[in-house]
Design a protein around this motif. Sequence first.
Motif, mmCIF file in Angstrom:
data_model
loop_
_atom_site.group_PDB
_atom_site.id
_atom_site.type_symbol
_atom_site.label_atom_id
_atom_site.label_comp_id
_atom_site.label_asym_id
_atom_site.label_seq_id
_atom_site.Cartn_x
_atom_site.Cartn_y
_atom_site.Cartn_z
ATOM 1 N N CYS A 151 0.815 -1.219 0.000
ATOM 2 C CA CYS A 151 0.000 0.000 0.000
ATOM 3 C C CYS A 151 0.846 1.266 0.000
ATOM 4 C CB CYS A 151 -0.938 -0.006 1.205
ATOM 5 S SG CYS A 151 -2.220 -1.284 1.130
ATOM 6 N N GLN A 152 1.971 1.244 0.726
ATOM 7 C CA GLN A 152 2.797 2.443 0.838
ATOM 8 C C GLN A 152 3.976 2.445 -0.119
ATOM 9 O OE1 GLN A 152 3.696 4.227 4.523
ATOM 10 N NE2 GLN A 152 1.899 3.487 5.577
ATOM 11 N N ALA A 153 3.958 1.554 -1.111
ATOM 12 C CA ALA A 153 5.063 1.527 -2.074
ATOM 13 C C ALA A 153 4.556 1.068 -3.439
ATOM 14 C CB ALA A 153 6.178 0.618 -1.578
ATOM 15 N N VAL A 154 3.418 1.601 -3.865
ATOM 16 C CA VAL A 154 2.838 1.209 -5.146
ATOM 17 C C VAL A 154 3.810 1.560 -6.278
ATOM 18 C CG1 VAL A 154 0.899 1.484 -6.718
ATOM 19 C CG2 VAL A 154 0.524 1.626 -4.247
ATOM 20 N N GLY A 155 4.156 0.558 -7.085
ATOM 21 C CA GLY A 155 4.989 0.801 -8.257
ATOM 22 C C GLY A 155 6.476 0.673 -8.036
ATOM 23 N N LEU A 156 6.924 0.606 -6.782
ATOM 24 C CA LEU A 156 8.351 0.460 -6.509
ATOM 25 C C LEU A 156 8.825 -0.921 -6.938
ATOM 26 C CD1 LEU A 156 10.320 2.540 -5.057
ATOM 27 C CD2 LEU A 156 7.894 3.081 -4.976
ATOM 28 N N TYR A 188 11.831 -4.168 -6.480
ATOM 29 C CA TYR A 188 12.859 -4.840 -5.704
ATOM 30 C C TYR A 188 13.575 -5.796 -6.645
ATOM 31 C CZ TYR A 188 14.948 -8.203 -2.436
ATOM 32 O OH TYR A 188 15.817 -9.050 -1.771
ATOM 33 N N LYS A 189 14.826 -5.461 -6.961
ATOM 34 C CA LYS A 189 15.654 -6.292 -7.844
ATOM 35 C C LYS A 189 14.945 -6.608 -9.164
ATOM 36 C CE LYS A 189 18.317 -8.168 -4.008
ATOM 37 N NZ LYS A 189 18.853 -9.379 -3.324
ATOM 38 N N GLY A 190 14.328 -5.582 -9.722
ATOM 39 C CA GLY A 190 13.746 -5.702 -11.054
ATOM 40 C C GLY A 190 12.303 -6.118 -11.113
ATOM 41 N N LYS A 191 11.690 -6.463 -9.970
ATOM 42 C CA LYS A 191 10.276 -6.855 -9.955
ATOM 43 C C LYS A 191 9.472 -5.875 -9.110
ATOM 44 C CE LYS A 191 8.864 -11.028 -9.547
ATOM 45 N NZ LYS A 191 8.587 -12.378 -9.012
ATOM 46 N N ARG A 192 8.246 -5.656 -9.491
ATOM 47 C CA ARG A 192 7.391 -4.703 -8.789
ATOM 48 C C ARG A 192 6.980 -5.248 -7.423
ATOM 49 N NH1 ARG A 192 6.392 0.363 -11.713
ATOM 50 N NH2 ARG A 192 6.536 -0.182 -13.914
ATOM 51 N N THR A 193 6.817 -4.337 -6.484
ATOM 52 C CA THR A 193 6.281 -4.740 -5.188
ATOM 53 C C THR A 193 4.906 -5.367 -5.386
ATOM 54 O OG1 THR A 193 5.347 -2.510 -4.895
ATOM 55 C CG2 THR A 193 7.503 -2.957 -3.891
ATOM 56 N N GLY A 194 4.664 -6.427 -4.631
ATOM 57 C CA GLY A 194 3.400 -7.132 -4.739
ATOM 58 C C GLY A 194 3.426 -8.308 -5.684
ATOM 59 N N SER A 195 4.516 -8.484 -6.437
ATOM 60 C CA SER A 195 4.574 -9.567 -7.419
ATOM 61 C C SER A 195 5.367 -10.767 -6.928
ATOM 62 C CB SER A 195 5.179 -9.058 -8.734
ATOM 63 O OG SER A 195 6.535 -8.645 -8.556
ATOM 64 N N PHE A 196 5.736 -10.782 -5.646
ATOM 65 C CA PHE A 196 6.563 -11.867 -5.109
ATOM 66 C C PHE A 196 5.733 -12.933 -4.392
ATOM 67 C CE2 PHE A 196 9.323 -8.252 -5.545
ATOM 68 C CZ PHE A 196 10.519 -8.783 -6.000
ATOM 69 N N GLY A 197 4.755 -12.508 -3.612
ATOM 70 C CA GLY A 197 4.025 -13.422 -2.745
ATOM 71 C C GLY A 197 2.834 -14.073 -3.417
ATOM 72 N N ASP A 198 1.981 -14.659 -2.575
ATOM 73 C CA ASP A 198 0.775 -15.328 -3.063
ATOM 74 C C ASP A 198 -0.311 -14.322 -3.442
ATOM 75 O OD1 ASP A 198 1.320 -18.363 -2.390
ATOM 76 O OD2 ASP A 198 2.009 -17.195 -0.674
ATOM 77 N N ALA A 199 -0.291 -13.167 -2.816
ATOM 78 C CA ALA A 199 -1.248 -12.106 -3.123
ATOM 79 C C ALA A 199 -0.653 -10.794 -2.619
ATOM 80 C CB ALA A 199 -2.606 -12.372 -2.473
ATOM 81 N N ALA A 200 -1.267 -9.701 -3.054
ATOM 82 C CA ALA A 200 -0.781 -8.384 -2.634
ATOM 83 C C ALA A 200 -1.947 -7.435 -2.488
ATOM 84 C CB ALA A 200 0.218 -7.821 -3.636
ATOM 85 N N ALA A 201 -1.756 -6.450 -1.631
ATOM 86 C CA ALA A 201 -2.739 -5.377 -1.451
ATOM 87 C C ALA A 201 -2.074 -4.045 -1.766
ATOM 88 C CB ALA A 201 -3.284 -5.376 -0.024
ATOM 89 N N TYR A 202 -2.805 -3.190 -2.455
ATOM 90 C CA TYR A 202 -2.339 -1.850 -2.810
ATOM 91 C C TYR A 202 -3.357 -0.821 -2.336
ATOM 92 C CZ TYR A 202 0.581 -4.478 -6.119
ATOM 93 O OH TYR A 202 1.461 -5.366 -6.694
ATOM 94 N N SER A 203 -2.872 0.371 -2.047
ATOM 95 C CA SER A 203 -3.754 1.467 -1.654
ATOM 96 C C SER A 203 -3.597 2.628 -2.619
ATOM 97 C CB SER A 203 -3.419 1.931 -0.227
ATOM 98 O OG SER A 203 -4.168 3.098 0.096
ATOM 99 N N PHE A 204 -4.705 3.280 -2.911
ATOM 100 C CA PHE A 204 -4.705 4.441 -3.804
ATOM 101 C C PHE A 204 -5.286 5.663 -3.100
ATOM 102 C CE2 PHE A 204 -5.727 0.773 -6.821
ATOM 103 C CZ PHE A 204 -4.385 0.455 -7.003
#
Length: 392
Positions: free
Chosen positions: A152-157, A159-175
């Motif tokens: 939620c506090q790092a939308v679009g950032l 980590y080593k070439g992959k977007r936050t939220g794309s590593f785990g089983d699911a992700a939550a984002y805040s707008f």
Amino acid sequence: MARVGVREWLALAPVMLSGKLARYSDDTGGPLKRFETDFCEKFGLSHALTMCNGTAALISAIAAAGIGPGDEVLVPAYTWIATAAAPLAAGAVPVLVDIDQTLTMDPADIVRKITPRTKAIIPVHMANMVCDMDAIMRIAREHNLLVIEDACQAVGLTYKGKRTGSFGDAAAYSFNQFKNINIGEGGALATNDATLFARARMYHDIGALFRGHLEFIKEPPILGVNFKANQIQGAMLNVQLKKLDPMIAKMRRRYDVMTDILSHSDVLRVGPHNDVGNAAGLHVMFDTEDDAKRFAAEHKRGVYRLYDSSRHVFTNWQPILQKRTAHPGMNPYKWADKSVDYGGDTCTQSLDILKRTCRISLGENYPLMLMAHLAKRMVQQRPAGGQLAYAT
């Protein structure tokens, strides 16, 4: 924080004129469907579901993953209270984990806090500081745990070439208004797991059973709540998504310039990152709590001591610390196999770090020269008498 302007205002007009404001009032899927498609393409994910806010996305991800009564979920001691409240909404209990100097979950403490009841880890990419996802995913695999990223506090950032939220089983984002994508209030759940996505879509819309779009799903129907977004949010999101990467590039540039200047100080130390090559969040650390207090007092604009941001420090989450819910019969702590302790020695490492650390805004909406000037003023030395003062 992303700006909202004329382009968002113009994007609203066609939606308002169509009269198709609700999530499923447009047979084509409308602006929300367009946003979810583009979001998945940009973030390298298979499924995205826009919701009313980031908290709803967290709760839906936990519920869809089958986490519930008797389960424990590891959450960091420094985050917005919603991260810890979300497991409780699904009937599970949060277990607090220390942060390290990157302001994100300490992998060593994650290992210490795992019990037979642990079902998931919620790493939080806090204040545009990315977690050590290599270590966290390795621990999760070793212990057969789910990972639900709170991005939620790092939308679009990245980590080593992959977007936050794309590593785990699911992700939550805040707008919401203070995030990298800003529509006032909104959020999204994203995942590569088709079953989890199907369950989340049912859970977030209690009327999904009657909308005629679940025929292909083999999962049995489940009840849930109403966390749907609307097409007005979708219209703004399509504009904001296009602004995201240019804004992050500005943050990256300011981080490089400001940290180069601040690194010449003999009083403060620029805080570490788990991926400094993509860093877009800036914090500085001091030897003592008093030094951090003085620094924050001297530089009121764009600087604050992390411990003073009470909403994000676990010691201020009174309903959780006191284990109180709206109705005592629905209290997840009573369903847990053992008492979860939030006593006086809980996460003391986190409190020490937060008391000695200040966050500095990168001022992405201000000229780079101005932010460089402010960084130069922050470079300080300790004169006789022990007080901090500006260097010349």
